[in-house]
Design a protein around this motif. Structure first.
Motif, mmCIF file in Angstrom:
data_model
loop_
_atom_site.group_PDB
_atom_site.id
_atom_site.type_symbol
_atom_site.label_atom_id
_atom_site.label_comp_id
_atom_site.label_asym_id
_atom_site.label_seq_id
_atom_site.Cartn_x
_atom_site.Cartn_y
_atom_site.Cartn_z
ATOM 1 N N MET A 130 -3.742 7.827 -19.882
ATOM 2 C CA MET A 130 -2.815 6.963 -18.698
ATOM 3 C C MET A 130 -2.971 6.980 -17.291
ATOM 4 N N SER A 131 -2.282 5.571 -17.193
ATOM 5 C CA SER A 131 -2.824 4.946 -15.578
ATOM 6 C C SER A 131 -2.245 5.678 -15.091
ATOM 7 N N ASN A 132 -3.018 5.599 -13.828
ATOM 8 C CA ASN A 132 -2.351 6.081 -12.619
ATOM 9 C C ASN A 132 -2.609 4.781 -11.236
ATOM 10 N N ILE A 133 -2.070 4.507 -11.328
ATOM 11 C CA ILE A 133 -2.192 3.089 -10.267
ATOM 12 C C ILE A 133 -1.722 3.788 -8.671
ATOM 13 N N GLN A 134 -2.809 3.056 -7.749
ATOM 14 C CA GLN A 134 -2.862 3.438 -6.380
ATOM 15 C C GLN A 134 -3.270 2.642 -5.672
ATOM 16 N N GLN A 135 -3.276 2.272 -4.356
ATOM 17 C CA GLN A 135 -3.417 1.530 -2.832
ATOM 18 C C GLN A 135 -3.875 2.739 -2.054
ATOM 19 N N THR A 136 -5.219 1.615 -1.590
ATOM 20 C CA THR A 136 -5.709 2.506 -0.473
ATOM 21 C C THR A 136 -6.436 2.029 0.546
ATOM 22 N N LEU A 137 -6.327 2.292 1.735
ATOM 23 C CA LEU A 137 -6.935 1.472 2.771
ATOM 24 C C LEU A 137 -8.272 1.092 2.891
ATOM 25 N N SER A 138 -8.693 0.389 2.942
ATOM 26 C CA SER A 138 -9.982 -0.608 2.896
ATOM 27 C C SER A 138 -10.049 -0.970 4.418
ATOM 28 N N ILE A 139 -11.481 -1.166 4.848
ATOM 29 C CA ILE A 139 -11.668 -1.677 6.259
ATOM 30 C C ILE A 139 -12.999 -2.605 6.065
ATOM 31 N N ILE A 140 -13.475 -3.075 6.648
ATOM 32 C CA ILE A 140 -14.375 -4.051 6.842
ATOM 33 C C ILE A 140 -15.171 -3.725 7.977
ATOM 34 N N LYS A 141 -15.644 -2.676 8.229
ATOM 35 C CA LYS A 141 -15.943 -2.920 9.655
ATOM 36 C C LYS A 141 -16.788 -3.649 10.673
ATOM 37 N N PRO A 142 -16.739 -4.018 11.785
ATOM 38 C CA PRO A 142 -17.464 -4.816 12.998
ATOM 39 C C PRO A 142 -18.707 -4.818 12.692
ATOM 40 N N SER A 166 -9.773 5.374 2.641
ATOM 41 C CA SER A 166 -9.126 6.333 3.184
ATOM 42 C C SER A 166 -9.460 7.668 2.049
ATOM 43 N N ASP A 167 -9.454 8.984 2.373
ATOM 44 C CA ASP A 167 -10.325 9.410 1.253
ATOM 45 C C ASP A 167 -8.911 10.752 1.287
ATOM 46 N N SER A 168 -8.126 10.478 1.116
ATOM 47 C CA SER A 168 -7.299 11.608 0.364
ATOM 48 C C SER A 168 -5.826 10.352 -0.231
ATOM 49 N N LEU A 169 -4.779 10.474 -0.755
ATOM 50 C CA LEU A 169 -3.639 9.553 -1.382
ATOM 51 C C LEU A 169 -2.391 10.262 -0.428
ATOM 52 N N GLU A 170 -2.454 10.828 0.635
ATOM 53 C CA GLU A 170 -2.285 11.366 1.599
ATOM 54 C C GLU A 170 -2.593 10.549 2.546
ATOM 55 N N ASN A 171 -4.051 10.387 2.775
ATOM 56 C CA ASN A 171 -4.385 10.089 3.884
ATOM 57 C C ASN A 171 -4.024 7.698 3.977
ATOM 58 N N ALA A 172 -4.090 8.110 2.118
ATOM 59 C CA ALA A 172 -4.036 6.457 2.514
ATOM 60 C C ALA A 172 -2.599 5.523 2.293
ATOM 61 N N LYS A 173 -1.432 6.735 2.823
ATOM 62 C CA LYS A 173 -0.564 6.150 2.635
ATOM 63 C C LYS A 173 -0.082 6.205 4.171
ATOM 64 N N ILE A 174 -0.949 6.960 4.592
ATOM 65 C CA ILE A 174 -0.380 7.124 6.811
ATOM 66 C C ILE A 174 -1.618 6.087 6.777
#
Ligand code: GDP
Length: 136
Positions: free
Chosen positions: A1-13, A120-128
């Motif tokens: 079953m697919s579990n599509i999620q979004q997460t935050l990525s930052i390319i750092k300085p 992001s290290d969790s789905l909850e933090n990804a949303k935040i």
């Protein structure tokens, strides 16, 4: 079953400074991520302090916030199935010297602070975190 999620990525300085953003974006695409949103910004120390608030009691908090606000960064919304965990796997260990071969931090990281990418290290933090950069 697919579990599509979004997460935050930052390319750092450190990575933006070395012009690695196109290479890193290619790595994400090659690993099944779609880049849904993207912007290059230069945040203030105060914004970095708000972003990293969970780390405020850590001894490296001040350096961490000074570093993230030291130059331009690229923030992205990444999407794929299990995006949060898959991005953490692709990034590798926090300390580049401990990261596995093929991971972004192993390939591009310089040191524990200049480790090229944030994810992001969790789905909850990804949303935040996505909210922090894209919904205000
Ligand atoms: P991450 O989720 O793998 O990015 O790691 P953490 O959430 O634990 O830490 C956030 C960021 O703080 C890391 O990406 C590092 O750049 C930095 N950091 C973590 N631990 C240390 C440390 O012991 N010393 C220093 N200088 N920076 C650290």
């Amino acid at each position: 079953m697919s579990n599509i999620q979004q997460t935050l990525s930052i390319i750092k300085p450190d990575a933006v400074e070395r012009n690695l953003q196109d290479q890193i974006k290619k790595d994400f695409k090659n690993n099944g991520f779609e880049i849904i949103k993207e912007k290059k910004i230069h945040i203030s120390k105060e914004e970095a302090e708000r972003f990293y608030k969970v780390h405020e009691t850590k001894p490296f908090y001040n350096d961490l916030c000074a570093y993230l606000s030291s130059g331009p960064i690229v923030v992205m919304t990444l999407e794929r199935d299990n995006a949060v965990m898959e991005n953490r796997k692709l990034m590798g260990a926090t300390n580049p010297t401990e990261a596995e071969d093929g991971t972004l931090r192993k390939k591009y990281g310089i040191s524990i602070d200049k480790n090229s990418v944030h994810g992001s290290d969790s789905l909850e933090n990804a949303k935040i975190e996505l909210d922090f950069f894209f919904n205000n």
